[in-house]
Structures are given as structure tokens and as C-alpha cells.
Design an enzyme around this catalytic site. Structure first.
Site, short mmCIF file in Angstrom:
data_model
loop_
_atom_site.label_atom_id
_atom_site.label_comp_id
_atom_site.label_asym_id
_atom_site.label_seq_id
_atom_site.Cartn_x
_atom_site.Cartn_y
_atom_site.Cartn_z
N LEU A 39 0.82 -1.23 0.00
CA LEU A 39 0.00 0.00 0.00
C LEU A 39 0.84 1.26 0.00
O LEU A 39 1.85 1.34 0.70
CB LEU A 39 -0.92 -0.01 1.22
CG LEU A 39 -1.74 1.24 1.51
CD1 LEU A 39 -3.14 0.86 2.01
CD2 LEU A 39 -1.08 2.16 2.55
N LEU A 40 0.41 2.21 -0.79
CA LEU A 40 0.98 3.57 -0.78
C LEU A 40 -0.09 4.50 -0.24
O LEU A 40 -1.25 4.37 -0.60
CB LEU A 40 1.40 3.95 -2.20
CG LEU A 40 1.75 5.40 -2.58
CD1 LEU A 40 2.72 5.41 -3.76
CD2 LEU A 40 0.51 6.22 -2.94
N ASN A 41 0.30 5.44 0.64
CA ASN A 41 -0.63 6.54 0.91
C ASN A 41 0.06 7.89 0.76
O ASN A 41 0.54 8.17 -0.36
CB ASN A 41 -1.48 6.34 2.17
CG ASN A 41 -0.76 6.13 3.47
OD1 ASN A 41 0.04 5.24 3.63
ND2 ASN A 41 -1.06 6.96 4.45
N ASP A 42 0.15 8.70 1.77
CA ASP A 42 0.54 10.11 1.57
C ASP A 42 1.88 10.32 0.85
O ASP A 42 2.85 9.62 1.15
CB ASP A 42 0.69 10.82 2.91
CG ASP A 42 -0.46 10.57 3.84
OD1 ASP A 42 -1.47 10.02 3.41
OD2 ASP A 42 -0.34 10.93 5.03
N GLN A 58 4.31 7.24 2.06
CA GLN A 58 3.88 6.30 3.08
C GLN A 58 3.70 4.94 2.42
O GLN A 58 2.96 4.80 1.44
CB GLN A 58 2.56 6.76 3.69
CG GLN A 58 2.71 7.92 4.65
CD GLN A 58 3.36 7.50 5.95
OE1 GLN A 58 2.72 6.86 6.78
NE2 GLN A 58 4.62 7.82 6.13
N TYR A 101 5.44 7.71 10.24
CA TYR A 101 4.29 8.38 9.63
C TYR A 101 4.74 9.59 8.81
O TYR A 101 5.92 9.89 8.68
CB TYR A 101 3.29 8.77 10.72
CG TYR A 101 2.29 7.67 11.02
CD1 TYR A 101 2.49 6.36 10.59
CD2 TYR A 101 1.12 7.94 11.73
CE1 TYR A 101 1.55 5.36 10.84
CE2 TYR A 101 0.18 6.95 11.99
CZ TYR A 101 0.40 5.66 11.54
OH TYR A 101 -0.53 4.68 11.80
N ARG A 163 0.45 15.06 14.37
CA ARG A 163 1.36 14.43 13.40
C ARG A 163 1.45 15.22 12.09
O ARG A 163 0.73 16.16 11.86
CB ARG A 163 0.88 13.00 13.11
CG ARG A 163 -0.55 12.92 12.59
CD ARG A 163 -0.95 11.48 12.27
NE ARG A 163 -2.36 11.38 11.92
CZ ARG A 163 -3.34 11.14 12.79
NH1 ARG A 163 -3.08 10.96 14.06
NH2 ARG A 163 -4.59 11.08 12.38
N ASP A 164 2.34 14.74 11.23
CA ASP A 164 2.54 15.21 9.85
C ASP A 164 3.21 16.58 9.77
O ASP A 164 2.65 17.53 9.19
CB ASP A 164 1.20 15.23 9.07
CG ASP A 164 0.39 13.95 9.22
OD1 ASP A 164 1.00 12.91 9.48
OD2 ASP A 164 -0.85 14.01 9.10
N GLU A 222 -5.37 16.61 9.17
CA GLU A 222 -4.12 15.91 8.85
C GLU A 222 -3.33 16.68 7.79
O GLU A 222 -3.86 17.52 7.06
CB GLU A 222 -4.44 14.50 8.32
CG GLU A 222 -5.10 13.60 9.37
CD GLU A 222 -5.24 12.16 8.91
OE1 GLU A 222 -5.74 11.93 7.79
OE2 GLU A 222 -4.87 11.25 9.68
C1 FRU Z 1 -3.01 10.62 6.28
C2 FRU Z 1 -2.36 9.89 7.44
C3 FRU Z 1 -1.43 10.80 8.23
C4 FRU Z 1 -0.47 9.83 8.84
C5 FRU Z 1 -0.33 8.80 7.74
C6 FRU Z 1 -0.11 7.40 8.21
O1 FRU Z 1 -3.44 9.76 5.29
O2 FRU Z 1 -3.34 9.34 8.29
O3 FRU Z 1 -2.07 11.63 9.16
O4 FRU Z 1 0.75 10.42 9.16
O5 FRU Z 1 -1.51 8.85 6.99
O6 FRU Z 1 0.13 6.55 7.13
#
Ligand code: FRU
Length: 494
Positions: A39-42, A58, A101, A163-164, A222
């Protein structure tokens, strides 16, 4: 704890193991950043360093769910041709035992420095949140700062949803915006400052739910980003917990911006209303960087939290990034355009001019396919609805419709019949000026459409059959003229 190198080795093994399954997927995109498996996210740590663009992301290598997060890494000389780099961060330390994160990157005296959130959950599910640094001289191998974390948990009055970090330098001082939640469960963006990136002081609250006359605006914000554009301050954020209002806020969570002015003494930002950056479906956690051409460039996750059911999971991977967009500010509104380097991967131009479509539907020779860019300028005569159907099957059971409804003065992205995957319709008001320009980027399983030179953008994933390649232009209740149509195939990058 498992050592950093061993975690990375284990992830690389997983990538190798899944390679043939992942690559057998027709829905692997041809010019969008994807995870090699899992999985890829941010987008994280987006930066130009020593002339090259770096994008971290991510990454959960061991499944298509939101598991233990690593930082994956790509780099590019032109924002279009991307090279996969070794994993940058693995969750090897006590302060990140439940994931490295999201965060950002800056250059500090020639050192590429990552600032990210170490996420920790104990056996009872209690959360700890730590802000951490990792440094690299070559932009490839990263070493975590020996005195990590640089911020231990949240300030008083906030929960551990903290976070972030996004960091930048202004007048010789480092500033950081960070997503937060008050103990009353209201979303916030906080401002911090530092002289050395290691010791940080809170300045104040930039914006949030129920402050600055905003009203109720979600329980957590976020992935904030704060920068200057055309003399104004722009705050980007991804608030969670906003209810749909007509055409607005129809995705699970939102991503958008405020235009205004930040008071760096108090942190407070006087701002206008929140505006969504994208009117489509999958779009979240955007991050920007400023490059050496002075461009403010944005990349977002072309996915959404809690959407874990895309058809690609069968093939061991999920999600991707949007193409990079350049931001401009016109009359206090952000205009978004694809980076001009996207032109580098165009090939095989097919061109038409002045085609009249009168209460009908037409197909044009050489205009079809699944990996392409198209520019279409429509001039309206008396049709009340017109647009284009993409990825049509022969029987038209499958189709993805992008069209303009003149009665409602709305542009519409309809993926009700796009094939497999999530369905739905998204709409956005666009004033009827009897002329409409569309710049469409189609990949094997995605659509991005830029309307009227970046006035609005709609993004979404679609999963049609690989045989569904038809493109049809249509007008209802009268005629439109397709003034100009240009279509290019796109040279695959991946
Ligand atoms: C946003 C988020 C961030 C967090 C990250 C974790 O999509 O929830 O707030 O740092 O993804 O993967």
C-alpha cells in the site's frame, strides 16, 4: 526491536516475491507513482535536492491494508520520469515502533533532512507521537538523528493525534505546521519554530474547527502545508469529519486550502473559506514544494483513507499518486495546471478541428485508448449537455462520463458504469461561458481532468475492462462545436 537494515531487507524480499503478481496487473499505471507492492498513501518529503526531485511516500510493503508504515522513495530529474530508490525509512526505533508516519523534507546546509512522525501504540492501544529527524548527504541513505525524538508527544490541551510536520525556512528561522486535535476533539493546525530543527517551540494555532469564524470543521486536520503564493499565505490541510453539503465534501475526508495572512507572532491566520483542491474522488494529503524555477508544485495521494477495496488488491498492491500540478493564485483562487514536463512523454499526436456535434454521439478515427492525454475545446451553440465518454465498451455498458450540464452549470464526473471498483458521481459549479476546455489524463485505471486551464480538477480511479477503449463525444438537445481536439498517446514511464 529489529534492526533497520533487517527491516529493509525483509521489505525488499517481499517486493521481490510479489513482483510477478503485481506486474501481471493490467491496472498497473503507466505514468503515475505506485508502490512496488503493498500500500501507498501520503506523499512525503517532496523536495528538489541538488537539482533532482525526490518524492517519498507512506508505504506498507507487507499488505494492501494500512499496516506498519515505511517511507518509500522515488526520484526524478523532470517530475515525469521517476526512478525507484531504496526504502528511506523503516520503523526500527522505539519512537516509531508502529510506523514512520508522514512528514516533509528540507535542505539544511547541503544535508537532506526528513522530519516525520514516529507513531507508537502500546498493547492497550494507547498512542504516543514523536517528531523525528533523519539525515542524508547523498539523498539515498538516511541516518536517524541520534537524539530523536525532537518533539515528545503533544502540547498541553491537545490529544495524541498530533502528526505530519511540514517544515520550511523563513527569515532564517525554521517553521513547522503540524496536524493536531484539541482535547475537545476539534481539528487544528499548529505552528512551531526552531533555530536548529532540534529544539522546537510552539507559536500558536494557525487555524482549525471553531476558530477564525470557521464553525464546526472536523475532529482532526491531517497533513498541513503552509506557503506563500503570489503574496498571500496558503494553508493546505486535510480535515476529517466534515459532513457533505450538496456537491461539496462528498468523499470520506477532504483536502483543500485557505487563502489569507499568517501572523508569525501568534501563529493565527486570518483566512477566507475552505476550498476543495479536487472535485473528484480519490485525492488526499497533498504536499507541495518550491522548485528552482520558482514553481509551487503539488502532488497528492490518488487515494483515500478507508478505501481499501480497489480491484488491484487481488494483485498485491493499492493506490498511486496524482500527476504533479503547478499552483498559481488568481483572484484568491488556486489554479492548478499539470507540470509542463508532462509534455515530454507525449507521442503520436492526432488532431481535429471544428467538428460539429448535433444532438448525437460521435467517434473519431485514432481517438481511443487507455493511456493518453487529450485536450478538447468545446464551443457551445444550443446543446444543453455535452461532453465525452471514456473507456467505452462496444455495447456501452461500460463508460466513464465527463460532461457539462448547462442547466445546472455544473461539470460532472460520472463513474457509475466505469467497471469494477468504487462508483459514484461528483459535480462542481462552473459558470456557463459557452466555451469549455478540458485537459484529460487517462491512465489504465485513473482519470484526471483539468477544466478551463486549471480552474477546477477532478481525479478518480476507474477499473474498466482492458478491451473498453472507446472514446465518444456527445451533445444533447442541440449542438456544440469541438473547436479543437488534440490527443497524444503517452510513453510509459513505469
Ligand atoms: C493521512 C495519514 C497521516 C499519517 C499517515 C499514516 O493519510 O493518516 O495523518 O501520518 O496517513 O500513514
Amino acid at each position: 526491536m529489529i534492526k533497520n537494515e533487517d527491516l529493509i531487507k525483509k521489505a525488499n524480499k517481499e517486493i521481490e516475491k510479489n513482483k510477478s503478481l503485481v506486474n501481471s496487473d493490467y491496472y498497473r499505471l503507466k505514468y503515475h507513482i505506485m508502490p512496488p507492492t503493498g500500500l501507498l498513501n501520503d506523499p512525503n518529503g517532496f523536495i528538489q535536492f541538488k537539482g533532482e526531485y525526490h518524492l517519498f511516500y507512506q508505504f506498507h510493503p507487507f499488505g494492501t491494508n494500512h499496516g506498519l508504515k515505511y517511507w518509500g522513495h522515488y526520484k526524478s530529474i523532470d517530475l515525469v520520469n521517476w526512478e525507484a530508490m531504496p526504502i528511506a525509512l523503516a520503523p526500527s526505533e522505539w519512537y516509531e515502533s508502529h510506523g514512520c508516519y508522514s512528514g516533509s523534507a528540507i535542505e539544511d546546509n547541503g544535508i537532506l533532512t526528513l522530519i516525520y512522525t514516529g507513531n507508537v501504540k502500546d498493547k492497550q492501544g494507547n498512542r504516543e507521537t514523536y517528531q523525528c529527524l533523519a539525515m542524508s548527504e547523498d539523498g539515498v541513505e538516511f541516518e536517524k538523528y541520534k537524539d530523536n525524538p525532537v518533539i515528545h508527544n503533544q502540547p498541553k490541551g491537545y490529544t495524541r493525534h498530533f502528526r505530519d510536520p511540514k517544515v520550511w525556512k523563513k527569515d532564517g528561522i525554521w517553521y513547522m505546521v503540524i496536524g493536531a486535535q484539541t482535547i475537545k476533539e476539534e481539528g487544528r493546525v499548529l505552528l512551531f519554530k526552531s533555530k536548529d530543527l532540534k529544539s522546537w517551540d510552539m507559536v500558536g494555532e494557525v487555524a482549525g474547527s471553531n476558530i477564525n469564524n470557521l464553525g464546526d470543521f472536523g475532529f482532526m486536520w491531517e497533513c498541513p502545508d503552509l506557503f506563500e503564493l503570489n503574496g498571500k499565505d496558503i494553508l493546505i490541510s486535510s480535515p476529517q469529519g466534515i459532513k457533505p453539503q450538496g456537491d461539496l465534501y462528498n468523499n470520506i475526508y477532504q483536502s483543500g486550502y485557505f487563502v489569507g495572512k499568517v501572523d508569525y507572532k501568534t501563529g493565527n491566520m486570518q483566512h477566507e473559506d475552505f476550498v476543495e483542491l479536487d472535485r473528484g474522488f480519490e485525492f488526499y494529503a497533498p504536499q507541495t514544494t518550491l522548485d528552482d524555477k520558482g514553481r509551487r508544485i503539488l502532488i497528492a495521494w490518488m487515494g483515500l483513507p478507508e478505501e481499501e477495496d480497489h480491484p488491484t488488491t487481488e494483485k498485491g498492491w493499492i493506490h498511486a499518486m496524482t500527476i504533479p500540478r503547478v499552483l498559481e493564485l488568481k483572484e484568491n483562487k488556486i489554479i492548478q495546471k499539470p507540470v509542463e514536463e508532462m509534455e515530454n512523454i507525449r507521442k503520436n499526436l492526432a488532431k481535429y478541428e471544428n467538428i460539429k456535434i448535433n444532438s448525437s454521439e460521435i467517434m473519431l478515427e485514432n481517438i481511443s485508448g487507455d493511456v493518453l492525454e487529450m485536450e478538447a475545446i468545446f464551443e457551445v451553440d444550443d446543446a444543453y449537455e455535452f461532453g465525452v465518454k471514456l473507456r467505452c465498451s462496444d455495447d456501452e455498458k461500460e463508460k466513464t462520463i465527463l460532461y457539462y450540464d448547462r442547466k445546472m452549470q455544473k461539470f460532472i464526473f460520472d463513474r457509475e458504469n466505469s467497471g469494477k471498483g468504487y462508483k459514484g458521481v461528483r459535480r462542481c459549479y462552473i459558470e456557463d461561458k459557452k466555451k469549455l476546455k478540458l485537459n484529460i489524463f487517462l491512465d489504465t485505471s485513473s482519470v484526471e481532468v483539468f477544466i478551463n486551464d486549471g480552474q477546477e480538477v477532478f481525479t478518480g480511479r476507474i477499473y474498466p475492462d482492458k478491451q473498453s477503449l472507446g472514446i465518444k463525444f456527445f451533445a444533447k438537445g442541440g449542438s456544440v462545436i469541438l473547436k479543437e481536439l488534440r490527443k497524444w498517446d503517452i510513453k510509459p514511464v513505469f
